[in-house]
Design a protein around this motif. Structure first.
Motif, PDB file in Angstrom:
ATOM      1  N   TRP A  52       4.334  -8.661 -54.675  1.00 38.06           N
ATOM      2  CA  TRP A  52       3.631  -9.280 -53.549  1.00 38.06           C
ATOM      3  C   TRP A  52       4.084 -10.725 -53.349  1.00 38.06           C
ATOM      4  O   TRP A  52       4.304 -11.171 -52.231  1.00 38.06           O
ATOM      5  CB  TRP A  52       2.123  -9.236 -53.779  1.00 38.06           C
ATOM      6  CG  TRP A  52       1.300  -9.764 -52.645  1.00 38.06           C
ATOM      7  CD1 TRP A  52       0.816 -11.029 -52.498  1.00 38.06           C
ATOM      8  CD2 TRP A  52       0.881  -9.041 -51.479  1.00 38.06           C
ATOM      9  NE1 TRP A  52       0.101 -11.152 -51.332  1.00 38.06           N
ATOM     10  CE2 TRP A  52       0.125  -9.925 -50.684  1.00 38.06           C
ATOM     11  CE3 TRP A  52       1.049  -7.730 -51.046  1.00 38.06           C
ATOM     12  CZ2 TRP A  52      -0.446  -9.552 -49.474  1.00 38.06           C
ATOM     13  CZ3 TRP A  52       0.477  -7.350 -49.840  1.00 38.06           C
ATOM     14  CH2 TRP A  52      -0.256  -8.250 -49.071  1.00 38.06           C
ATOM     15  N   LEU A  53       4.218 -11.467 -54.429  1.00 33.79           N
ATOM     16  CA  LEU A  53       4.711 -12.831 -54.374  1.00 33.79           C
ATOM     17  C   LEU A  53       6.191 -12.837 -54.726  1.00 33.79           C
ATOM     18  O   LEU A  53       6.618 -12.190 -55.675  1.00 33.79           O
ATOM     19  CB  LEU A  53       3.925 -13.736 -55.327  1.00 33.79           C
ATOM     20  CG  LEU A  53       2.431 -13.898 -55.019  1.00 33.79           C
ATOM     21  CD1 LEU A  53       1.777 -14.797 -56.057  1.00 33.79           C
ATOM     22  CD2 LEU A  53       2.209 -14.447 -53.618  1.00 33.79           C
ATOM     23  N   HIS A  54       6.958 -13.578 -53.939  1.00 33.17           N
ATOM     24  CA  HIS A  54       8.413 -13.569 -54.075  1.00 33.17           C
ATOM     25  C   HIS A  54       8.935 -14.998 -54.147  1.00 33.17           C
ATOM     26  O   HIS A  54       8.450 -15.884 -53.438  1.00 33.17           O
ATOM     27  CB  HIS A  54       9.023 -12.844 -52.864  1.00 33.17           C
ATOM     28  CG  HIS A  54      10.510 -12.941 -52.776  1.00 33.17           C
ATOM     29  ND1 HIS A  54      11.353 -12.277 -53.637  1.00 33.17           N
ATOM     30  CD2 HIS A  54      11.315 -13.629 -51.915  1.00 33.17           C
ATOM     31  CE1 HIS A  54      12.615 -12.542 -53.305  1.00 33.17           C
ATOM     32  NE2 HIS A  54      12.610 -13.359 -52.277  1.00 33.17           N
ATOM     33  N   ASP A  55       9.917 -15.229 -55.013  1.00 32.89           N
ATOM     34  CA  ASP A  55      10.508 -16.558 -55.148  1.00 32.89           C
ATOM     35  C   ASP A  55      11.322 -16.907 -53.904  1.00 32.89           C
ATOM     36  O   ASP A  55      12.308 -16.231 -53.586  1.00 32.89           O
ATOM     37  CB  ASP A  55      11.421 -16.615 -56.372  1.00 32.89           C
ATOM     38  CG  ASP A  55      10.644 -16.674 -57.676  1.00 32.89           C
ATOM     39  OD1 ASP A  55       9.489 -17.127 -57.649  1.00 32.89           O
ATOM     40  OD2 ASP A  55      11.198 -16.262 -58.719  1.00 32.89           O
ATOM     41  N   PHE A  56      10.894 -17.957 -53.220  1.00 31.88           N
ATOM     42  CA  PHE A  56      11.605 -18.426 -52.026  1.00 31.88           C
ATOM     43  C   PHE A  56      12.269 -19.759 -52.350  1.00 31.88           C
ATOM     44  O   PHE A  56      11.601 -20.690 -52.814  1.00 31.88           O
ATOM     45  CB  PHE A  56      10.637 -18.589 -50.857  1.00 31.88           C
ATOM     46  CG  PHE A  56      11.293 -19.062 -49.592  1.00 31.88           C
ATOM     47  CD1 PHE A  56      11.961 -18.174 -48.764  1.00 31.88           C
ATOM     48  CD2 PHE A  56      11.253 -20.410 -49.223  1.00 31.88           C
ATOM     49  CE1 PHE A  56      12.578 -18.601 -47.595  1.00 31.88           C
ATOM     50  CE2 PHE A  56      11.860 -20.841 -48.063  1.00 31.88           C
ATOM     51  CZ  PHE A  56      12.521 -19.934 -47.244  1.00 31.88           C
ATOM     52  N   PRO A  57      13.584 -19.883 -52.141  1.00 33.48           N
ATOM     53  CA  PRO A  57      14.288 -21.120 -52.514  1.00 33.48           C
ATOM     54  C   PRO A  57      13.912 -22.292 -51.602  1.00 33.48           C
ATOM     55  O   PRO A  57      13.907 -22.165 -50.379  1.00 33.48           O
ATOM     56  CB  PRO A  57      15.757 -20.746 -52.351  1.00 33.48           C
ATOM     57  CG  PRO A  57      15.765 -19.641 -51.327  1.00 33.48           C
ATOM     58  CD  PRO A  57      14.492 -18.879 -51.560  1.00 33.48           C
ATOM     59  N   ILE A  58      13.610 -23.424 -52.227  1.00 32.87           N
ATOM     60  CA  ILE A  58      13.279 -24.637 -51.483  1.00 32.87           C
ATOM     61  C   ILE A  58      14.447 -25.622 -51.527  1.00 32.87           C
ATOM     62  O   ILE A  58      14.945 -26.060 -50.497  1.00 32.87           O
ATOM     63  CB  ILE A  58      12.013 -25.305 -52.057  1.00 32.87           C
ATOM     64  CG1 ILE A  58      10.815 -24.355 -51.946  1.00 32.87           C
ATOM     65  CG2 ILE A  58      11.721 -26.604 -51.306  1.00 32.87           C
ATOM     66  CD1 ILE A  58      10.435 -23.997 -50.536  1.00 32.87           C
ATOM     67  N   LYS A  69       6.410 -19.555 -54.672  1.00 31.69           N
ATOM     68  CA  LYS A  69       5.966 -18.173 -54.589  1.00 31.69           C
ATOM     69  C   LYS A  69       5.399 -17.907 -53.194  1.00 31.69           C
ATOM     70  O   LYS A  69       4.382 -18.471 -52.816  1.00 31.69           O
ATOM     71  CB  LYS A  69       4.899 -17.886 -55.646  1.00 31.69           C
ATOM     72  CG  LYS A  69       5.406 -17.911 -57.082  1.00 31.69           C
ATOM     73  CD  LYS A  69       6.271 -16.693 -57.387  1.00 31.69           C
ATOM     74  CE  LYS A  69       6.639 -16.632 -58.863  1.00 31.69           C
ATOM     75  NZ  LYS A  69       7.509 -15.462 -59.160  1.00 31.69           N
ATOM     76  N   ASN A  70       6.077 -17.076 -52.440  1.00 28.16           N
ATOM     77  CA  ASN A  70       5.633 -16.752 -51.090  1.00 28.16           C
ATOM     78  C   ASN A  70       5.033 -15.357 -51.027  1.00 28.16           C
ATOM     79  O   ASN A  70       5.572 -14.413 -51.626  1.00 28.16           O
ATOM     80  CB  ASN A  70       6.815 -16.812 -50.108  1.00 28.16           C
ATOM     81  CG  ASN A  70       6.991 -18.189 -49.504  1.00 28.16           C
ATOM     82  OD1 ASN A  70       6.237 -19.114 -49.795  1.00 28.16           O
ATOM     83  ND2 ASN A  70       7.998 -18.337 -48.666  1.00 28.16           N
ATOM     84  N   ALA A  71       3.940 -15.229 -50.295  1.00 24.16           N
ATOM     85  CA  ALA A  71       3.390 -13.912 -49.981  1.00 24.16           C
ATOM     86  C   ALA A  71       4.212 -13.305 -48.848  1.00 24.16           C
ATOM     87  O   ALA A  71       4.905 -14.015 -48.127  1.00 24.16           O
ATOM     88  CB  ALA A  71       1.925 -14.038 -49.583  1.00 24.16           C
ATOM     89  N   PRO A  72       4.153 -11.993 -48.656  1.00 24.18           N
ATOM     90  CA  PRO A  72       4.972 -11.363 -47.619  1.00 24.18           C
ATOM     91  C   PRO A  72       4.486 -11.668 -46.212  1.00 24.18           C
ATOM     92  O   PRO A  72       3.330 -12.052 -46.006  1.00 24.18           O
ATOM     93  CB  PRO A  72       4.830  -9.866 -47.928  1.00 24.18           C
ATOM     94  CG  PRO A  72       3.495  -9.756 -48.589  1.00 24.18           C
ATOM     95  CD  PRO A  72       3.357 -11.006 -49.409  1.00 24.18           C
ATOM     96  N   GLN A  73       5.369 -11.475 -45.251  1.00 27.17           N
ATOM     97  CA  GLN A  73       4.964 -11.457 -43.849  1.00 27.17           C
ATOM     98  C   GLN A  73       4.373 -10.082 -43.559  1.00 27.17           C
ATOM     99  O   GLN A  73       4.869  -9.068 -44.048  1.00 27.17           O
ATOM    100  CB  GLN A  73       6.152 -11.738 -42.941  1.00 27.17           C
ATOM    101  CG  GLN A  73       6.792 -13.094 -43.191  1.00 27.17           C
ATOM    102  CD  GLN A  73       5.779 -14.218 -43.132  1.00 27.17           C
ATOM    103  OE1 GLN A  73       5.089 -14.396 -42.131  1.00 27.17           O
ATOM    104  NE2 GLN A  73       5.676 -14.979 -44.205  1.00 27.17           N
ATOM    105  N   ILE A  74       3.318 -10.056 -42.754  1.00 27.40           N
ATOM    106  CA  ILE A  74       2.555  -8.821 -42.561  1.00 27.40           C
ATOM    107  C   ILE A  74       2.197  -8.651 -41.093  1.00 27.40           C
ATOM    108  O   ILE A  74       1.850  -9.616 -40.410  1.00 27.40           O
ATOM    109  CB  ILE A  74       1.240  -8.848 -43.374  1.00 27.40           C
ATOM    110  CG1 ILE A  74       1.515  -9.086 -44.855  1.00 27.40           C
ATOM    111  CG2 ILE A  74       0.454  -7.551 -43.190  1.00 27.40           C
ATOM    112  CD1 ILE A  74       0.257  -9.375 -45.659  1.00 27.40           C
ATOM    113  N   ALA A  75       2.264  -7.432 -40.630  1.00 30.38           N
ATOM    114  CA  ALA A  75       1.686  -7.063 -39.334  1.00 30.38           C
ATOM    115  C   ALA A  75       0.863  -5.792 -39.531  1.00 30.38           C
ATOM    116  O   ALA A  75       1.293  -4.865 -40.229  1.00 30.38           O
ATOM    117  CB  ALA A  75       2.761  -6.823 -38.293  1.00 30.38           C
ATOM    118  N   ILE A  76      -0.314  -5.772 -38.948  1.00 30.76           N
ATOM    119  CA  ILE A  76      -1.184  -4.593 -38.979  1.00 30.76           C
ATOM    120  C   ILE A  76      -1.617  -4.310 -37.541  1.00 30.76           C
ATOM    121  O   ILE A  76      -2.075  -5.221 -36.845  1.00 30.76           O
ATOM    122  CB  ILE A  76      -2.437  -4.818 -39.861  1.00 30.76           C
ATOM    123  CG1 ILE A  76      -2.029  -5.300 -41.261  1.00 30.76           C
ATOM    124  CG2 ILE A  76      -3.259  -3.539 -39.973  1.00 30.76           C
ATOM    125  CD1 ILE A  76      -3.212  -5.708 -42.126  1.00 30.76           C
TER     126      ILE A  76
END
Length: 242
Positions: A42-48, A55-62
């Motif tokens: 669910w949390l993913h390492d995003f380079p800064i 740690k970024n949460a995913p992008q979501i559409a419902i």
């Protein structure tokens, strides 16, 4: 067209889980609850910068559709896409982020993309920061809609693997937005809900992935080239409260 009536108000509760804190978010009231259970990725390492990552949460559409696949209404879209507030995107509008929802909602903007813009963002009622863990959203379906489909799309930025590498070039079949793009394409789940019987709980199923480069709104059922993307979500359940 029939529409789902949605009222959303954000309240966040911190819950203890397996010795660590997980965030559970509850959105509004209604007769239908869509519960998303976080997976191991669910949390993913995003380079800064250099070796610094967050740690970024995913992008979501419902969103909801009728049984024929016609769009009914948006329930929730992550704020970064809904308001075009991407970090370090370098002007990339990220059409590869959530293309299944983007094309399903059907609104084409001035630049030809099916994405909200900074000048025309989605309303606050259907967007917000992505929860850092499992969450649920409630919606009120109008009484004459007895059968419908809830679809959910999830995507991480820079979630590269062997088949979807950072170095893929635009025009390649595995190109997914470049070095700050998606890497692995978005995954799509659906839940078919039938209110004509006594069933009150409906489980979601993974039905495929979205277009890697965001060039269409199709769902591709072969997920054999995906790795960590398949672990973003553990499960999706729709509960009916009538």
């Amino acid at each position: 067209m029939k529409k789902a009536i949605l009222s959303m108000a954000l309240a966040i509760t911190t819950l203890g889980c397996s010795g660590q804190n997980t965030i559970h978010s509850e959105f509004g009231n209604g007769n239908i609850k869509v519960a998303i259970e976080q997976g191991n990725e669910w949390l993913h390492d995003f380079p800064i910068f250099w070796f610094i990552k967050k740690k970024n949460a995913p992008q979501i559409a419902i969103w909801t559709e009728d049984l024929e696949g016609n769009f009914l209404s948006t329930i929730y879209v992550s704020e970064k896409l809904a308001k075009q507030s991407w970090t370090a995107a370098g002007g990339n509008r990220r059409k590869e982020s959530l293309p299944c929802w983007s094309y399903s909602q059907g609104k084409q903007y001035a630049d030809g993309l099916y994405l909200p813009t900074k000048n025309e963002p989605l309303p606050d009622a259907v967007t917000g920061a992505t929860p850092k863990g499992s969450f649920a959203t409630n919606l009120q379906m109008s009484g004459d809609i007895k059968q419908f489909v809830v679809k959910c799309e999830f995507n991480h930025s820079t979630d590269f693997n062997e088949y979807y590498p950072k170095g893929a070039k635009e025009g390649d079949t595995n190109y997914s937005g470049g070095k700050m793009g998606s890497g692995q394409p978005a995954i799509v789940y659906q839940v078919v809900v039938d209110l004509t019987n006594e069933q009150r709980e409906f489980k979601g199923e993974l039905i495929g992935h979205s277009s890697p480069d965001g060039s269409d709104g199709n769902i591709y059922p072969n997920t054999s080239k995906l790795t960590t993307a398949l672990e973003i979500v553990k499960g999706i359940t729709v509960y009916v409260n009538q």
